[in-house]
Every structure is written in structure tokens, then in C-alpha cells.
Design a protein around this motif. Structure first.
Motif, PDB file in Angstrom:
ATOM      1  N   ASP A  39      -5.938  -2.456 -16.478  1.00  0.00           N
ATOM      2  CA  ASP A  39      -4.773  -1.574 -16.524  1.00  0.00           C
ATOM      3  C   ASP A  39      -3.987  -1.677 -15.211  1.00  0.00           C
ATOM      4  OD1 ASP A  39      -2.977   0.497 -16.590  1.00  0.00           O
ATOM      5  OD2 ASP A  39      -4.457   2.084 -16.855  1.00  0.00           O
ATOM      6  N   PRO A  40      -2.748  -2.200 -15.266  1.00  0.00           N
ATOM      7  CA  PRO A  40      -1.977  -2.369 -14.030  1.00  0.00           C
ATOM      8  C   PRO A  40      -1.754  -1.045 -13.305  1.00  0.00           C
ATOM      9  CG  PRO A  40      -0.889  -3.460 -15.892  1.00  0.00           C
ATOM     10  CD  PRO A  40      -2.000  -2.636 -16.458  1.00  0.00           C
ATOM     11  N   ALA A  41      -1.647   0.054 -14.053  1.00  0.00           N
ATOM     12  CA  ALA A  41      -1.428   1.356 -13.423  1.00  0.00           C
ATOM     13  C   ALA A  41      -2.621   1.751 -12.567  1.00  0.00           C
ATOM     14  CB  ALA A  41      -1.172   2.414 -14.500  1.00  0.00           C
ATOM     15  N   ALA A  42      -3.816   1.446 -13.047  1.00  0.00           N
ATOM     16  CA  ALA A  42      -5.014   1.765 -12.274  1.00  0.00           C
ATOM     17  C   ALA A  42      -5.049   0.930 -11.003  1.00  0.00           C
ATOM     18  CB  ALA A  42      -6.269   1.506 -13.124  1.00  0.00           C
ATOM     19  N   ARG A  43      -4.764  -0.344 -11.138  1.00  0.00           N
ATOM     20  CA  ARG A  43      -4.786  -1.213  -9.951  1.00  0.00           C
ATOM     21  C   ARG A  43      -3.743  -0.767  -8.935  1.00  0.00           C
ATOM     22  NH1 ARG A  43      -4.876  -5.239 -13.909  1.00  0.00           N
ATOM     23  NH2 ARG A  43      -2.898  -6.185 -13.270  1.00  0.00           N
ATOM     24  N   SER A  44      -2.574  -0.430  -9.449  1.00  0.00           N
ATOM     25  CA  SER A  44      -1.490  -0.025  -8.556  1.00  0.00           C
ATOM     26  C   SER A  44      -1.844   1.260  -7.806  1.00  0.00           C
ATOM     27  CB  SER A  44      -0.225   0.155  -9.399  1.00  0.00           C
ATOM     28  OG  SER A  44       0.768   0.756  -8.654  1.00  0.00           O
ATOM     29  N   ALA A  45      -2.390   2.225  -8.521  1.00  0.00           N
ATOM     30  CA  ALA A  45      -2.787   3.476  -7.872  1.00  0.00           C
ATOM     31  C   ALA A  45      -3.895   3.220  -6.854  1.00  0.00           C
ATOM     32  CB  ALA A  45      -3.272   4.474  -8.930  1.00  0.00           C
ATOM     33  N   ALA A  46      -4.779   2.321  -7.194  1.00  0.00           N
ATOM     34  CA  ALA A  46      -5.908   2.030  -6.300  1.00  0.00           C
ATOM     35  C   ALA A  46      -5.424   1.366  -5.021  1.00  0.00           C
ATOM     36  CB  ALA A  46      -6.922   1.136  -7.024  1.00  0.00           C
ATOM     37  N   VAL A  47      -4.532   0.421  -5.160  1.00  0.00           N
ATOM     38  CA  VAL A  47      -4.006  -0.249  -3.969  1.00  0.00           C
ATOM     39  C   VAL A  47      -3.246   0.749  -3.108  1.00  0.00           C
ATOM     40  CG1 VAL A  47      -2.304  -1.929  -3.159  1.00  0.00           C
ATOM     41  CG2 VAL A  47      -3.944  -2.568  -4.945  1.00  0.00           C
ATOM     42  N   GLN A  48      -2.469   1.578  -3.774  1.00  0.00           N
ATOM     43  CA  GLN A  48      -1.716   2.578  -3.021  1.00  0.00           C
ATOM     44  C   GLN A  48      -2.659   3.495  -2.233  1.00  0.00           C
ATOM     45  OE1 GLN A  48       1.154   4.740  -5.434  1.00  0.00           O
ATOM     46  NE2 GLN A  48       1.278   6.346  -3.858  1.00  0.00           N
ATOM     47  N   HIS A  49      -3.751   3.882  -2.880  1.00  0.00           N
ATOM     48  CA  HIS A  49      -4.728   4.740  -2.194  1.00  0.00           C
ATOM     49  C   HIS A  49      -5.353   3.991  -1.012  1.00  0.00           C
ATOM     50  CE1 HIS A  49      -7.606   7.974  -1.662  1.00  0.00           C
ATOM     51  NE2 HIS A  49      -8.611   7.131  -1.816  1.00  0.00           N
ATOM     52  N   GLY A  50      -5.660   2.716  -1.212  1.00  0.00           N
ATOM     53  CA  GLY A  50      -6.232   1.909  -0.126  1.00  0.00           C
ATOM     54  C   GLY A  50      -5.286   1.807   1.050  1.00  0.00           C
ATOM     55  N   VAL A  51      -4.028   1.599   0.744  1.00  0.00           N
ATOM     56  CA  VAL A  51      -3.038   1.491   1.822  1.00  0.00           C
ATOM     57  C   VAL A  51      -2.872   2.837   2.528  1.00  0.00           C
ATOM     58  CG1 VAL A  51      -0.589   1.079   2.311  1.00  0.00           C
ATOM     59  CG2 VAL A  51      -1.841  -0.452   0.759  1.00  0.00           C
ATOM     60  N   GLU A  52      -2.847   3.892   1.748  1.00  0.00           N
ATOM     61  CA  GLU A  52      -2.746   5.228   2.351  1.00  0.00           C
ATOM     62  C   GLU A  52      -3.926   5.517   3.282  1.00  0.00           C
ATOM     63  OE1 GLU A  52      -0.332   7.395  -1.331  1.00  0.00           O
ATOM     64  OE2 GLU A  52      -2.433   7.923  -0.909  1.00  0.00           O
ATOM     65  N   CYS A  53      -5.100   5.117   2.841  1.00  0.00           N
ATOM     66  CA  CYS A  53      -6.282   5.325   3.682  1.00  0.00           C
ATOM     67  C   CYS A  53      -6.147   4.548   4.980  1.00  0.00           C
ATOM     68  CB  CYS A  53      -7.548   4.868   2.948  1.00  0.00           C
ATOM     69  SG  CYS A  53      -8.007   5.978   1.613  1.00  0.00           S
ATOM     70  N   THR A  54      -5.594   3.358   4.870  1.00  0.00           N
ATOM     71  CA  THR A  54      -5.402   2.530   6.062  1.00  0.00           C
ATOM     72  C   THR A  54      -4.412   3.200   7.015  1.00  0.00           C
ATOM     73  OG1 THR A  54      -5.752   0.639   4.616  1.00  0.00           O
ATOM     74  CG2 THR A  54      -4.866   0.175   6.802  1.00  0.00           C
ATOM     75  N   GLU A  55      -3.351   3.711   6.457  1.00  0.00           N
ATOM     76  CA  GLU A  55      -2.351   4.409   7.282  1.00  0.00           C
ATOM     77  C   GLU A  55      -2.966   5.657   7.907  1.00  0.00           C
ATOM     78  OE1 GLU A  55       0.363   2.983   8.078  1.00  0.00           O
ATOM     79  OE2 GLU A  55      -0.104   1.352   6.676  1.00  0.00           O
ATOM     80  N   LEU A  56      -3.718   6.348   7.132  1.00  0.00           N
ATOM     81  CA  LEU A  56      -4.402   7.543   7.605  1.00  0.00           C
ATOM     82  C   LEU A  56      -5.330   7.169   8.768  1.00  0.00           C
ATOM     83  CD1 LEU A  56      -5.831  10.097   5.099  1.00  0.00           C
ATOM     84  CD2 LEU A  56      -7.073   9.544   7.182  1.00  0.00           C
ATOM     85  N   GLY A  57      -6.002   6.048   8.617  1.00  0.00           N
ATOM     86  CA  GLY A  57      -6.883   5.582   9.694  1.00  0.00           C
ATOM     87  C   GLY A  57      -6.112   5.358  10.978  1.00  0.00           C
TER      88      GLY A  57
END
Lengths: 395, 395, 395, 395
Positions: A110-128
Motif C-alpha cells: 500500500d503506497p499510503a502506508a509506505r508514504s506515512a512510514a517514510v514521513q514518520h522516519g523523516v520526522e523522527c530524524t528531524e526530531l533527533g
């Protein structure tokens, strides 16, 4: 005993998991504890106590979904940790709990799942970046439950693409750790199932991606110290999740089932340090959630056991070992390890602790501190006020 | 094909688990389904639908804590099942969820836990008498997480005493099944860990206690068909829990990972029947909770797979097999099994189903029935009205 | 059934092992067979018979120490194979039997052992050039029996160096396959223990080094089809050793324990071919030594089972599978595999065999040929003449 | 330290295996040792040396086929042992090596195999009477390699009948130990595969039949100390075979892989003794064959490791343990075990050894004795004279 043996303990900083202080359970239910943490502030207070008592746990791993509120300034969370003498350690994205991730995150069709997951990963990186954490720790529940459920190669390629997007968000000082696990919660196939799969992914990503070894995530009888040795030799070992297990991923306190194995893993690290002149840059992190043992006691037990086995491994007479190895003397080579393992290091540990200004027996010191009684009373009261019950829910 | 092969299907009545129709998950979270059962009435409706579609699931296993309300007349529950053409099957006590059972039920060092557990077991037995269920199915989560946590022999003796108390409550027509499981949720030691432990307990209890084999509860590589053969020979096999697994206790649909193994298990039963002239008295029960597959479809899939593998196993040419075995002809003996396993039994199953008045392809018939859409709409509406959300809870 | 399904069988050429026709056993002893091969000529005759009967085994793997005599012109061996319609297939060095290899070959701390091992590897490569074999197959018994016995990282580096020396001896048309195995005969640590270790080695060597997957060399519950899928995607899969196992490396006939797993492995290969338009260049080799089943019958059984499962896997409706996968329909996706697996392919196989001019039932044809009786008589006589006994030696 | 802790060592008499001093190997070959025993006299000399050095190995297990010659007076063998200060310990029948046992011994479908096997068992029993050995130790290689190969229930019944015949030959002072093993050399099904099967058989036989636990014969992750606890509680534990393993039945020196597990097993025995006031009647026997470690050194290592772990287990503070267990204090209960396990017992062992008149460091004493050099020279010479080579045979 040389000074270097004792000072080797300085290289062992152990990161505590914020989630290890809250109530958790198995799929069959939770057993609650009155002293368990209610919120992130409680978790930091408890982790701070463990650090205060042991003197070697200066950072706390955070779980983004559970420790950061929507809209909250992440610096507030970092400040809350600092209040208890802690820095934010590794950032742990959550890519498994949302309903969207029913068939996976980075691996989902599901592209929506992948997209949300990547977004969360990037957000975590920014948060870091904001909280000055350099480690983003990826564990994936991704996989399939049944033969045919999804295309294994397609999932692999989706993973490559998504990981790349997250990797590119890293600052030069950040690193990405990729954890592997043979099974659970996926039952038929797990996308990043073994060290080889994690290695292949990290190699494609670049030098800031490293393999994360969770001591409980291996096949029965698999030789973990060999995997550690290979990853060290390939400069691909990024960190550990400490725990022990007998059967599956049992999240038991480190060394509680097979202490000799942990000793051998640590011996590989000391061996690497002896050869290169310095300890490798590895994040030593606890990943345990206890539903029977008191949570803080279990953390202290893991920390002191890690120090004990680390010290025993530092006592290995590497010259004698090498001599026996080169001459094919198996009995003597093994005896070198056994002698170190059988050494009583209680006094040495006390000496090191004294030099750091902490008690010789951290568990006893913790019990004497009155902290357990204090938080039990406080949290019981707060639960009552907030109407939170700790009863089994009959589903 | 002889008539006896086809009619052997009559001996395979499969019991559905009421808990298999409700939302469940792993320790990492639940993935919800709009069509999942909200209450026991829903569960019975769903089980009734599976029975209607397959024609071979006349009973439904109940879980006492979840299907019976305090103070409710059990006959009401039985009546609710009958409304959907079902009888109450095995009674499943719950000895693991209450906070009291933190260190076990029958094995606990805490007399209060043991006492409550025995009382619950006896109540379940009495309840069985009321609803005319003859099977009380005991599964124990009991065990310990750490070496030393409790005295293994003391736990064993506590089990003997508690089981005896429950056994004594049985009516002459009731039987007690004792399930074994090597691990989970206990991580270091499980009190009834293997068939031998269950056997020892049952032998002490008497002729109304039998061993329950859950196909997912074994060590890696353990030969389940041999255990079944031994229990049959000892007249100690009381029932099955059907599922499949790859790693741990994965609760997958039967035969989804290793269909040949299930075939071999069934072949032992047919072999026993060929020798004795009748099928053994065994309860065939499904124990599966699905969080990804649609629940009703998964049940139908398990039932039809069980029938398919049962029929293939009935096709084993036992005379040819015996001849090859006695003469030490390994290749031919194996080929007899393989030939039966490789036979396409689709037409035979259709014939049997026709004779029972059910559709040749139960899954297709179910999909055409509109039932799924109907319950999805109904339960979505009812959840909305009751304020029940199906969202991930972030712990 | 499309033509492409049937013609997919043409892509499955199976290599027979010369050592599979001689007497072998377990560490507890050998059970001898009167018809077993006495010398290499016998082995080629037997392999030739299997090829004649099945029509799909045109090459025979040779084991250098056992099939080539010191000082003999290798072309004589190739000619002996050709006499039976066979070409020499993969060349298998022996790096485990000489007393020099007591603590390993490429991994040994003893430079003399490493030097001899490399020399043997290079000789095998040269020999391959002479007999026009393009595949050198490396299996290593290397490892250690006890913790501490040797330095794991040092062994890894020795392996890298020795493999490099052998790799450099390859002609442009030759390839080197590196096999992995988790344990046995080493008991504590095996140098090339899993696919990841083989992969790391091959990547360092270059494009002519590929991973060899032996279906029996995995941890319990490890997902072999996933490893195959990853290696295919990385273009790193060089070949297979066919066999089956239940516990350890049991060398059983392919698909005898878990046929569905072999089907799934084959399905990954068909999936790759469907995507790329051609079957990957993989050596399909049998590695089995039977001490109970008649050796030639066991080989025929493995070959026909491989064809059967290969054909079933070719029947997977990939379009329907893809559609179900993309839409998250787990039940239907699984059903696509199951439908293909459950198809009776007897008639299709007969059709293909007829087109190749071989009998529809190879095992029956073999038995009718009288070959078994002939070689049994001949070899019994020759053993008698040569004074070779086939009795248990009491050590 | 109380006297009772030290004197508990008196209860640990360890039996040496005659076969452990001769050359052995894996199925891939043997690595020979110049000092290995050539004949039974050598084996007794070596065992006598181990006993002289350790002071706790007064008996030697014999293997009937290998240690007794046809027609020889068994008393001669006993006298040969006595010459080295040893008594004959357990009698080990060989029911696996003869060609007749191709499909099993007691389980074989061939009446001739069963008859020969029973006769051998009875002969071993009679031989035991002559040499005053009270223990007959049965290990069975029996099983099948393929599904269908034989009828599992028929094999079970054949076992019951054959065991009964052997049991009836026992004198009142003799006992029969029945060993279990999950696999190897049988690959699909082993007739006496687990403790439960051995238990069922022994229960049918009578009070002189007991279960034999080989520490290497279990499934991965199986809890051996629990099996020991249950067998103790049932008064059905007859003896141990000491060794260690990582993967399969690896025959490694005791405690070399997981010393904490052996400690826990011993702790169960001390716990039983603490409760009943005396140590159970158990035969502690080594079953190891080393092809890499020097054989005598490996035996000494196993003996001293057993004593070390036995003593540590005797140090468990059972009162504190019980208190923690009863109060559900998991952390403290575990700590009681860990404290005992971590105690350095070197000085205590030295004290006990001094009291027995043996050296404090048996391995060092052995090395200083010159025995190894002496037998190496002697046996090398004798091999040369007898024309015995120790070279790899290329099969």
C-alpha cells in the motif's frame, strides 16, 4: 589486575528504554504494577534514578509515538530528561501500531502506508536533530503471515527505496541503525529477518547506516558472537539491544538465561579493542519490558549484569589466548575464557563504583533509597485521581 | 474410491472457537476488522454461518470469562447458540488473565491463586453439566520467567492437587483435557510443557483425563505424528487444537505452512481406525485467532483444509503401505503416502458436500451469501452507537 | 495449461553427485548395499542410468579426491563420463578429510593447512578447465568446536585471502560457488555459517563468485524461499544442493519431509523468470548420500519429485497472485499457491517425458530395466574377487 | 561454607566411558591422535589415570561389542580394569552397528533383528552379573528416515515386548536405564525420542527400569532441569550422560557451551537432597568422544567442570531461595542462584582434593605426570609394529 581492565568499564555506557518503565504484557494480558510509570515524566524520573544508582546510564531511548505529543516542542521532552540528569538517546520510530500498517510499513504493498512510514522516519530524524540525538533506531514489524501473501522481492525493493528516503534526511552526525529479527509479529516471513538482510540494506545506504544486534533476535543455536565478530570486522556494527531469551524474543534481563554467551559477545568487543587500540563506536541499549519483575529493579539488574560480564570479558588474557589459538591448543584456549568467566569480580566492580561515587551494590542502594515506595504511593494516588484502573480487561 | 473413504469425512466434526471471531492481536497491537464480533451473540452467529456453509461444525467452544456473564443462566448461552444451529462444545476456563494469576494458577506459590483457580475449574465443570458439554479443556499459562523464580517440583505437586480437585467435580460423562505447550507466555519454564508432562498428570487423575494436542505447541522439528501415534496407542489422546505455525505458537490456519505434516497426523488416526474398526473419540477443535485474515473466511479455510487433508489421508492404501513396511521397502512405503497426498480430492469433497446439502466450494458460497457485508454494516453501526472505537491505543 | 508451463521443465537440468552412488553412513556406522558403486566408473554408469531414465540429468558432479587418481589425466575421467552420456558438472574440492585440516582449511591458524587448501582449490580449478567444467563448488567444514578455540575475525580474514587466491585462478567462463552451513562437523562455530557470510565473501571476490544454497543447511524455521528471493534480487544465487531434512543436515530425498517448502522455493524462481523473461543461471545439484534407500532409486525419486514440484510451481497463476497481493487479499493470495500445489501433475509430467522419449514413470521403468539386478550381481562378484567386505567394522 | 557443601562432592562419582579414549570422528572423517587407545587395556589404563588424578571416577563404562571378545571370560575384562584401580560400571549393549539392524533393533519389522537384539540385551545382562555391574544402559538408534517407512505404533509395541524380555533377565540388584534422543542417526522419527517415551516404557517394565538423561539429547530450548525435576519427583531418574552441545548431539565437554544450565540441573539434585535428606541414586556417566581435544585432557576437564558446577550448585542458599520463591520475589530468587554460580570455588575444590590426596589442579598434575608422552610413544610404536595407520581413508 591492570588499570585498563577496570577502566574498560568506562567504555560501557548503557542506554535505558523509556518504554521499559511502563506497564506492558504478553498477548495474553498484562500484569500491572503500582509503581509503573504513567507518563513520560515518570519514565525519565525512573531512568534518572537508575542512572544515579549505577553511574553508567546517561541517556534514555525515546519512543516517538509514546514520548512526544503532537504539537509539542521536542525540546520540552529533552528538558524533561535533563531534569533527571539524562540526555535523549536513540530515537525509536513506531512503524507497526497504526491500522495503516496492517500489511507493513516500508514493505507494504500500500503506497499510503509506505508514504506515512517514510514521513514518520523523516520526522523522527528531524526530531533527533532538535534534541541532539544522533541515533535513529529502526525496527520493523514488517513481514507476512502466509505464503503468497506478498511478493518478497517487491517488498525488499520497497524497503530499499523507503530506507533511502530516510537515510537522506540524516545530518552528517546522525546514524541510522537497522535492526533484524527472525520472526514476530510476522509469522511466515519477516522482511529484515537476519543480520545479512540488515547488512545488505545498510551497505546500499551508505556509511551512516549500521546493523543493530538485539541479543534476543536470533534463531535457536545461532552463534551471536560470530555475527558480532563479522560485523566488527566489516565496521558495520552500530549498536546492541540488550536482553536475553530462551525460546523466542523473550525480553528477559540480560544474562539471565545464558550469561556465558553474553560474556563471549563482550569478549569479541574487547578483542577488537585490543587489536585496534580503541573500543568501537557502539550504542549499548537495553530493550526490555518486564511484566513480572519490578521494572526499575530489572533495569538495575541488567545494568550490573552487563558490567559484571563486561569486566569478566576484559579479564581474558588475550596474549595467552592468542598463543593457545595459534598453537592449536583447544583445551588451553578454552580455559583462558573459562578462567576469566569464573573470576569473582564483585570487589573490582565495587572499586570502580567507588571511583564514580556510586554505591558498591546498586540494587541494595536502590532498595534503601525509598524511591520504590515513594513512586508507588504517588502513582497509585495519581491513577486514582485520573480514574485509571489496572485491571485485566476481558476482551 | 471406496465409500468408506468418503464416509470417513463423517467422523471429522470440527469445533469452532467462539473467541476466533472477535478482534485479537499480538503483543505489538491489534489490527481491527469492521466485521469482527462484538459480543457472544455475534460469535455464535458467525460460527453458525461457518457450520451452515461447511456442514461439519456443529459445536462451538466457549470461553467462560468471555462468553458467560456473572449471574447469567448458562442455559441462556446454550439457547443463544442453538438459535444458530449450534451446541455448546468444550468449556474453556480462563486461568491466566486475572491479576491474581501473576505467578500462575494451579502452580502458583500463592494459595489464594490456587484456590481461585480450582474454584473456577469446578465452576466451569458445573457450567458444563448445565449446558450439556462433556469436555472441559484446560490450558495453563503457568510457568516461570527466570531460573530460581519458583520450585519446579513444588509447582508440579500443586498442579497434581489442583487438577485432582477439578477432576473430582466431573460427572461420569464429562472428560478433562489437559493441554501442553513448551513456552509462552512463560519464558523460562512452563509447568505443563510437553506431552509427557500432560500424560503423567492425566494418568494420575484417572480415565476421564486425556491429553490435548495443539498442533502449534511443539519444539522445532518435533515429530507430532509420533506423539499422536503414542497417545492413540496408550488410549490417552483426548483432542486436538487445530492451527499451524512456523516459529512459535503462531495460530495460523491449519496446513498453511506444512500441509504434509497435518496429512501425516491424520494418517495416524486413519491407521488406528483401520486397525480397531472405529475412529477414536477425539475432539477436533480449532484454536486460532486471526488479526489479518477475515475471521470467518479463515475459519472456513481451516475447515476445508482439514477435510481435504483428512480425505487425502483416508486415501492411503494401508494394505500396500503395510506390505512395503514389513518388507523394508522404504521407497515404496513413502510413495504410498505421497500418492495419497498428491491426489486431487476436489471432486470427492464436492460429492460429499452435495450429499450433505452444502455447496461444493464453501468459501465461494460464503462470499456469495452477502453475510460479510451484512455483519460489517450492522456491527459498524452498533459500534458507532455504543461508542466503541477500533483504533490503536498508544500505550 | 499453457505450453510455457510444460516447457519450463526444460529449464530444470539436475546434476547428479558421483558420491551419491557409493556406500556411506552416519557416524554410527554404514549400512552397505550390494549394488553400491565400487569405483568412479560405477558411479558414472549409475548416474548415466538415472539420466537415461529421467532425461534431465546430463551432468555429474565430481569429488576430486574420490574421482580423480593422482597422476591420472583428467580427460580420462571426462571420457569415462561421456561413455555414459554425461558431462562433468561441478568440481568439488575436498578440504576436510586430510589430517592436515584438523583445525580447518582456509580458516586454519596453521599456514601449512591454508597453503595446501589453496593449492587444492587452484588444482581443482585447473582440472575444471581441462574437463570443461565451469563450476567449482566450495563447501567448508571449517569452524571450531569450543569457545576460544580460535580467533573468529582472524579466521574470517584468512578465508578472504584464501578465497581470493582461488578466485584469481578462475578462467573467465568459470564460476566459484560458496556454500554455507550453520553447523556440523564444527560444533561451536562454523566459518561460513549462513547466507550472509557467503554473500559477504562473494561480494569481495567479484562477479564470478556466487552463493550456493543447500536446502538442508539452515536453522530450524528459517525461511529458505526468502533467502532465495533476496539472492535472486541481488543476482547472487549461483546454485542449489537439493535434499531435505527434518532436524540437522539429514541428506534426505528432496521434498520428502516438507514438499510445500520446495514448491515455494521453486515459485520464487518462476516469479523471477516471469519478471525478467528468462530463468536465472542456476546450477541445480543433488547432494544426497543414502544409506537406507537404494541409491539409484533415491536419485530417481529426487529428480521426479523436483520436476513435480517445479511444475506445480510453474502452475501458479502469477497474475491472480499479483492482483491478490496488491489488494491485500491474503486468503486469495494463499489460495493461488495452494491451488497450484494441489494440482495433480502426473499427466503433464508424462506428456513432457513422452516428448523427450523417456518413460512416463521413471521409477517403474528403472525397476523393469533389470539394471539393479545386473549391477548387484556384477559388483558382488567384483567385491568378492577384490576381497572387499561390506561388514560393520567394530571400532 | 558448611562442611556439608564440601562433602556433597563425595556424592558425585563420575563414570568414564571406555570408548572415550579411542579414535573417533564425525561422518566426515576422523582426526587421529597418536595417544589414542588401541585396545581395551589402553582404555582402562587411561581411565585409571583419570581416576588417579581426579579421585572421583572409580568406574568405567564398557561397550560390549568393543570391550569384550567373543569367547573371552568377562572376568578377565573386570580384572584388567581392576589392575588400574577401576570397577566395571555400566554395561552398554550395541544395537545399532550390525547390518542386521538396518531398520532398527527392538523396533525393527524384521523378527530376526529383534530376536538378535533381545539376545544381545540378555547377554549383556548376564555379563553384568558376572562382572558385578548393576547397570545396563540402553541407547537405541532405532527409528525411521522417511514418513511411512514403518508403522509407529507397531514399532512401539515391538519395543515394549523386547524391553520386557530384557527386563526379565535382570537380577534383583540390577537396573535397566532407557535413554532417549530426539534424532540421529534416524532422521524422520526416533522410537524413544523424548523423556516421555522413555518414561512410558519404564513405567510398564517395573521399578528396576529408569530414565537416562543425556544432557545433549534435547530439542533446542527445551528445559532440561525441569525434566530432571519431574523425573526426580516421580522417582524415575536413573542416570545421566554428561556432555554439552550447541546444535545437535555434539558430545562436547560438559559445561563448555552453557555452564549455567548444568549448574541449574545440579541445583535440582541438591534441592531434592535437601528435601529428602539424601542424594538420589543416580549414575553420573560421561558420554563423550573427542576427535580434536586430547582425550584424557578432555575427560579431566569434564570431571573438574562437573565438580566445579556441582559445588557451586551446592552453595545455593536454599532457605533464602525458598523464602524469595514463596513471597514471589523473582529478582531475589534469581539472585540466590546467580550468587552461588558466580562464586569462585577454586579454593574449596583444592581443599576437597587435598583431603582425598589428589592434586589441587588435576589437569596440571596430569600434564606434569609424563603420562601423555609415555602413551604416545608406546602406542605409536605398537601401531607401527601392528601395521595400523592413522590416515584418512578416502571413501
Amino acid at each position: 589486575m591492570s588499570n585498563s581492565v577496570l577502566s574498560s568499564l568506562d567504555a560501557l555506557k548503557i542506554e535505558l528504554p523509556s518504554w521499559g518503565f511502563a506497564d506492558t504484557g504478553t498477548r495474553f494480558g498484562k500484569f500491572f504494577q503500582a509503581a509503573s510509570a504513567i507518563d513520560t515524566a515518570d519514565k525519565f524520573a525512573d531512568a534518572g534514578m537508575v542512572n544515579k544508582i549505577t553511574g553508567c546510564c546517561p541517556t534514555v531511548a525515546v519512543h516517538v509515538l509514546w514520548d512526544f505529543q503532537k504539537g509539542q516542542d521536542p525540546k520540552e521532552v529533552a528538558a524533561a530528561a535533563e531534569k533527571h540528569g539524562l540526555k535523549i538517546g536513540s530515537i525509536n520510530p513506531n512503524l507497526f501500531q497504526d491500522q495503516l500498517y496492517k500489511t507493513g510499513s516500508f514493505g507494504s504493498a500500500d503506497p499510503a502506508a509506505r508514504s506515512a512510514a517514510v514521513q514518520h522516519g523523516v520526522e523522527c530524524t528531524e526530531l533527533g536533530k532538535v534534541v541532539e540525538s544522533n541515533t535513529i533506531t529502526y525496527w520493523f514489524a514488517d513481514g507476512t503471515n502466509y505464503p503468497g501473501q506478498d511478493d518478497i522481492r517487491a517488498r525488499k525493493r520497497r524497503f530499499e527505496a523507503c530506507l533511502k528516503s530516510c537515510y537522506e534526511a540524516l545530518s552528517p552526525s546522525q546514524k541510522m541503525l537497522v535492526e533484524y529479527k527472525p520472526f514476530e509479529p510476522a509469522f511466515y516471513q519477516t522482511d529484515i529477518a537476519d543480520w545479512g538482510m540488515s547488512y545488505v540494506m545498510c551497505k546500499k545506504l551508505g556509511p551512516q547506516a549500521k546493523v543493530l544486534v538485539d541479543t534476543g533476535h536470533h534463531y535457536q543455536s545461532q552463534n551471536i558472537e560470530q555475527i558480532v565478530a563479522w560485523l566488527l570486522d566489516e565496521e558495520m556494527l552500530g549498536g546492541f539491544h540488550f536482553n536475553d531469551r530462551r525460546y523466542a524474543d523473550d525480553d528477559l534481563t540480560l544474562g539471565s538465561i545464558d550469561p556465558y554467551q553474553i560474556f563471549r559477545i563482550f569478549s569479541e568487543i574487547h578483542g577488537y579493542a585490543a587489536e585496534t587500540g580503541e573500543y568501537p563506536e557502539i550504542d549499548y541499549m537495553i530493550d526490555q519490558s518486564h511484566n513480572l519483575k519490578p521494572k526499575i529493579e530489572a533495569m538495575i539488574q541488567t545494568v550490573t549484569t552487563a558490567q559484571e560480564l563486561w569486566l569478566k570479558a576484559a579479564l581474558v588474557d588475550r596474549e595467552a589466548l592468542h598463543k593457545a589459538q595459534i598453537s592449536g591448543n583447544i583445551v588451553d584456549a578454552e580455559a583462558v575464557l573459562k578462567k576469566a568467566f569464573n573470576t569473582d569480580v564483585t570487589a573490582m566492580l565495587a572499586e570502580w563504583r567507588e571511583s564514580k561515587g556510586v554505591a558498591a551494590d546498586p540494587l541494595a542502594a536502590y532498595r534503601e533509597s525509598g524511591y520504590a515506595e515513594e513512586i508507588e504511593a504517588d502513582r497509585t494516588r495519581r491513577r486514582k485521581e485520573a480514574g485509571i484502573t489496572q485491571e485485566s480487561s476481558y476482551a
